[in-house]
Design a protein around this motif. Structure first.
Motif, PDB file in Angstrom:
ATOM      1  N   THR A   1       0.815  -1.211   0.000  1.00 37.90           N
ATOM      2  CA  THR A   1       0.000   0.000   0.000  1.00 37.90           C
ATOM      3  C   THR A   1       0.852   1.267   0.000  1.00 37.90           C
ATOM      4  N   MET A   2       2.167   1.085  -0.079  1.00 30.81           N
ATOM      5  CA  MET A   2       3.059   2.247  -0.086  1.00 30.81           C
ATOM      6  C   MET A   2       2.835   3.123  -1.309  1.00 30.81           C
ATOM      7  N   LYS A   3       3.077   4.438  -1.147  1.00 28.51           N
ATOM      8  CA  LYS A   3       3.089   5.323  -2.316  1.00 28.51           C
ATOM      9  C   LYS A   3       4.324   4.986  -3.145  1.00 28.51           C
ATOM     10  N   TRP A   4       4.292   5.312  -4.440  1.00 27.76           N
ATOM     11  CA  TRP A   4       5.416   4.944  -5.308  1.00 27.76           C
ATOM     12  C   TRP A   4       6.732   5.565  -4.865  1.00 27.76           C
TER      13      TRP A   4
ATOM     14  N   ARG B   1       7.706   6.372  -1.863  1.00 28.40           N
ATOM     15  CA  ARG B   1       8.217   5.643  -0.697  1.00 28.40           C
ATOM     16  C   ARG B   1       8.753   4.275  -1.133  1.00 28.40           C
TER      17      ARG B   1
END
Lengths: 293, 350, 324
Positions: free
Chosen positions: C76-79, C81
């Motif tokens: 679910t991390m942002k790209w 990150r």
């Protein structure tokens, strides 16, 4: 032994057909080109060469498409439709024969160069590379100009200048086939050069040759029309000579779009049909390519 | 499109190692052997030209006479002028000697030395094909890269489809269509660009002249680019497709590079080298296109000169232009080969 | 807290013909500094699992479940990150012997690249670090200026390892690091990995089809079959006393050199791995299983306890457990 091989090849063929049918664009191409060939073959049953004669052109000059002349008329009042139909005979004939010549030369050179790996192969490749570098259209124009324009000359000129790509392709394939263990076994059993090249190498390169021929016909048709347009023609009506006529008689400035559009579209349709069919063949025969496209 | 700016390169740049001179010598040897091969090819072209022009069944003088009223005496005179009455071996040495001295004979049609004619026509051809090639290569490689990188996307399907159509279109037909639509204009739409020659009859001076020539170049250039660039696009696309599935591309992603950087720093440099080489190896195709385009738009270049020579026919002129074009193509090919060898580390040591 | 926690991770490829489940509900944990081996045939989903850890799978793959790296869910991390995590926290050792290195770029540049990308070093410092890393893997500093093709397979694998160590990550994922290498070189590379991981306290996930290699390097072993973990436990136990018949077959496929028992009774496994689109019902292994029972075709097997710290997805293992 032979019957086993035959049965295996028949099975391979039916599997191949099943694969080919899945290539939608390829099937469309195949249908178009079959129709084109059929139309060219039956043309003499309906029309004859007189449709291309300047003298017997009966219609109005530069007439735009109408019911009577679906594709309009040219500067001498000839029907574009009938001329395109009749001209397809020359265009297709030259396309097929030139491609055939090119493929035969390419096949013989390719298999020989791949089979005899010593100085024969090396010098053949040297010659192939030399031909490959020559600008083919320019060379074909020179040949056709010197030999004088006839159908045969044009076929020669195209065939002689376009074979090297096929030769390279076939040589590579021959090398790959001859690296297989059963060739070794066959040699150990006393098979000669003729036996190995005709019984083992040829059947294995044949599918590739088919794909290559299809693509070659497409480019031969384009080359023929280009040569005809550049004034090096067989003096028979083809799509190329028609376009030459449209240029000579100033169709662009006359606004006679039909005179330019129709023969060109005929070329485009047939060439694309061959190309789609050829690419589909390649894709079926070469799974790696299939993945990539 | 240029090779991506390599940010890391200076970091590990170091003074020459012990191996480098050796690698350079290898390259030199390779270049020399290629140059030798090219010289051999050129020699073959000269010999081949001689025999094609003199030995093939068509008698050049008879061909020349086609459609003209010439008495046998006139034919003999013409034979003598072309040196065709001498023994073949003498003809051969005369021809080779003259060619090496760059004496390409005198044009039958223009009554002037072929070399002078070629000199006059060289500039326009270089201008047209040079401009066309730069545009076609940049456009083709750029579009091919993006089509291959997002392969299967709408952009990819559109690009591939369009280039297959362009590949199938005969150059001259495309030229005719463009001439009709953009040159003459259809119906109420006026023509936008001139379509005959390289300059207006009352050509202005100075910068206005440059603009005049540029506007004359639009249609020929557009035609040439359209046909040539489709090939480059397809080659670059398939070349890149081969790279995207390689492990090192995944490694680059795993390193945390942005998608654009993975493409520019890793995939494209690998795909670019073979593609550019192929582009220059196929320069003969561009030459064919140039002949056609120059003919249609009466662009006063080498291609048109060659076309005139073929249609007259003027054999001396034809022979001279053919020799020049072919030699130029061989030289370009060899250069592409050697430069590729110098740039690509994979083949350098092989 | 554990460094890496996989919770019911699944990966499904969506292709024209339908959905292909490659990984089906895998749960594993890895402690800081520990080494976990994942074994299985090709097609068992082990490499897919490895790629999923850093979201490196192609777009047509869908990943479910949770992958917690240091408590953060990778999925679910942002790209931005995600990119920051890649290589800096977890790096990968690929089969460098093949195409893991970019053929047209110098080795030094490729090792330094992640340092520069993550802003961990200026070009000068990066160059020093490259020298240091090459020394650690036993290569001379001047190799930084070489191109991959100038190196042998073993040397390239060493470069891959140096590259993976560049950002001092907390986790290294080694995907078949010794495949396609000579046996001697294989041993060298393995001991290098073992040594570096122990020295620097890095956690390791090693993937291989060779159970003996994994048993040698890792503390824990997980055996995968048809996208599932079928056995999990301390590596010695799993290797020498496998509970699941598949693990047994896998262990027997690589005979211990010098062990007369394995020499006298070479064992293989018949049949092919199942087509992931048509998995057999019940236990997916039952069609190839030499000790399958009738119930195996219908019974839903799961990882049952099979001894201290061990689990196995086999009815026999469960039966044993109940008895003891």
């Amino acid at each position: 032994m032979t019957s086993v091989a035959t049965a295996r090849r028949r099975l391979a063929l039916s599997r191949f057909w099943a694969d080919f049918r899945r290539q939608r664009a390829g099937v469309v191409g195949l249908v178009i080109l079959l129709v084109a060939v059929l139309l060219a073959l039956v043309a003499p049953l309906f029309i004859d060469e007189s449709v291309t004669s300047v003298v017997t052109g009966t219609g109005p000059k530069w007439a735009p498409p109408s019911l009577e002349y679906p594709f309009g008329t040219d500067e001498s009042g000839r029907s574009i439709l009938l001329m395109v139909w009749w001209g397809s005979r020359t265009s297709l004939l030259i396309g097929f024969l030139a491609a055939l010549l090119s493929i035969v030369i390419g096949m013989v050179v390719g298999i020989t160069a791949g089979h005899f790996r010593g100085w024969i192969g090396a010098s053949l490749m040297r010659v192939t590379d030399w031909f490959l570098v020559l600008p083919s259209l320019v060379t074909a124009m020179v040949l056709a100009a010197i030999l004088g324009g006839s159908t045969f000359t044009i076929i020669m000129a195209i065939g002689v200048t376009t074979w090297p790509t096929t030769a390279r392709l076939i040589r590579a394939q021959t090398l790959a086939v001859e690296a297989r263990p059963y060739i070794e076994r066959s040699k150990a059993l006393g098979a000669g050069h003729w036996h190995i090249t005709t019984r083992h190498v040829l059947p294995n390169v044949a599918p590739l040759l088919l794909a290559s021929t299809t693509l070659e016909v497409a480019s031969a048709i384009v080359t023929e029309s280009t040569l005809a347009f550049l004034g090096v023609s067989s003096n028979k009506t083809s799509w190329g000579t028609m376009l030459r006529g449209s240029y000579d008689w100033g169709a662009p400035t006359q606004g006679a779009w039909w005179y330019i559009l129709i023969p060109g579209l005929a070329i485009l349709a047939v060439v694309m049909a061959f190309m789609l069919a050829g690419r589909a063949l390649e894709a079926v025969l070469n799974p790696q390519l299939r993945r990539a496209s | 499109m240029t090779a991506p700016l390599d940010a890391v390169e200076p970091a590990v740049q170091a003074a020459g190692s012990a191996e480098e001179p050796q690698a350079r010598r290898g390259t030199l040897r390779y270049a020399l052997s290629k140059a030798g091969g090219a010289l051999f090819s050129i020699a073959m072209v000269i010999v081949g030209t001689f025999f094609v022009f003199r030995l093939l069944p068509g008698d050049p003088v008879r061909n020349l006479a086609q459609g003209r009223n010439m008495t046998p005496a006139q034919l003999d005179l013409e034979r003598h002028r072309l040196g065709l009455d001498k023994p073949l071996i003498d003809q051969f040495f005369d021809f080779v000697g003259d060619t090496l001295r760059l004496d390409l004979g005198t044009s039958y049609e223009y009554k002037r030395p072929v070399l002078d004619l070629i000199g006059e026509r060289l500039g326009p051809t270089l201008l047209l094909t040079g401009t066309g090639l730069v545009i076609a290569v940049s456009l083709g490689l750029w579009q091919g890269t993006h089509a291959g990188w997002r392969h299967g996307s709408r952009f990819d399907r559109f690009s591939t489809g369009a280039s297959l159509v362009l590949w199938s279109v005969p150059t001259f037909w495309l030229g005719l269509l463009l001439m009709m639509v953009l040159g003459v204009g259809i119906g109420p739409i006026p023509g936008l660009f001139p379509f005959r020659g390289i300059e207006s009859i009352d050509a202005p001076d100075g910068f206005a002249y440059v603009l005049d020539v540029a506007s004359h170049m639009v249609l020929p250039c557009l035609t040439l680019v359209a046909v040539v660039y489709a090939q480059y696009l397809l080659v670059m696309r398939s070349s890149l497709l081969e790279e995207v599935s390689q492990d090192y591309v995944t490694v680059a992603r795993a390193k945390g590079l942005r998608d654009d950087d993975v493409r520019k720093r890793h995939a494209v440099p690998n795909a670019l080298l073979p593609t550019v080489t192929l582009v220059f190896m196929r320069i003969g195709f561009v030459v064919g296109g140039a002949v056609t385009v120059e003919t249609i738009f009466t662009w006063p270049g080498l291609g048109q000169l060659f076309y005139e020579a073929v249609s007259v026919p003027d054999f001396t002129l034809m022979q001279g232009t053919f020799l020049l074009i072919t030699v130029a193509v061989i030289v370009m090919n060899t250069l592409a080969d050697v430069v590729y060898h110098m740039i690509d580390p994979r083949v350098r040591s092989a | 807290m554990s460094l890496l926690e996989l919770d019911d991770v699944s990966v499904t490829y969506r292709i024209a013909a339908g959905e292909v489940p490659a990984v089906r509900g895998v749960s594993l944990t890895l402690d800081s500094g520990a080494a976990l081996g994942v074994a299985g045939e090709s097609g068992s989903g082990k490499s897919t699992l490895a790629m999923a850890l850093l979201r490196l799978l192609p777009k047509d793959a869908r990943v479910g479940g949770r992958i917690l790296l240091d408590g953060d869910d990778v999925l679910t991390m942002k790209w931005g990150r995600m990119r920051a995590v890649r290589w800096a926290e977890a790096s990968i050792v690929f089969q460098g012997a093949q195409h893991g290195l970019n053929p047209v770029r110098k080795i030094g540049d490729q090792i330094a690249e992640p340092l520069l990308v993550h802003g961990l070093a200026k070009p000068d410092a990066a160059r020093k670090r490259v020298t240091e890393l090459l020394e650690q893997v036993g290569l001379p500093a001047w190799r930084a200026r070489s191109y991959p093709h100038e190196l042998s397979g073993g040397q390239r694998q060493r470069v891959m390892i140096a590259m993976a160590l560049a950002c001092s990550p907390r986790l290294i994922i080694a995907d078949e690091p010794t495949t396609a290498l000579d046996v001697m070189v294989q041993a060298q590379v393995l001991s290098l990995i073992k040594e570096l991981v122990a020295e620097q306290g890095i956690s390791l996930i090693m993937i291989s089809h060779d159970l003996s290699v994994l048993a040698d390097v890792c503390d824990q072993l997980a055996v995968m079959y048809a996208g599932r973990v079928v056995e999990h436990g301390p590596s010695r136990e799993v290797f020498h006393h496998a509970e699941h018949p598949y693990s047994k077959a896998l262990a027997a496929a690589f005979p211990t050199v010098g062990d007369p028992v394995s020499r006298m009774a070479p064992k293989g496994l018949g049949g092919d791995p199942p087509d992931p689109m048509q998995l057999p019902g019940g236990c997916s292994f039952h069609p190839r299983c030499p000790v399958a029972l009738e119930e195996c075709a219908t019974l839903d097997v799961e990882l049952w306890p099979a001894g201290p710290g061990r689990t196995a997805a086999c009815v026999h293992a469960r039966a044993d457990e109940e008895v003891s």
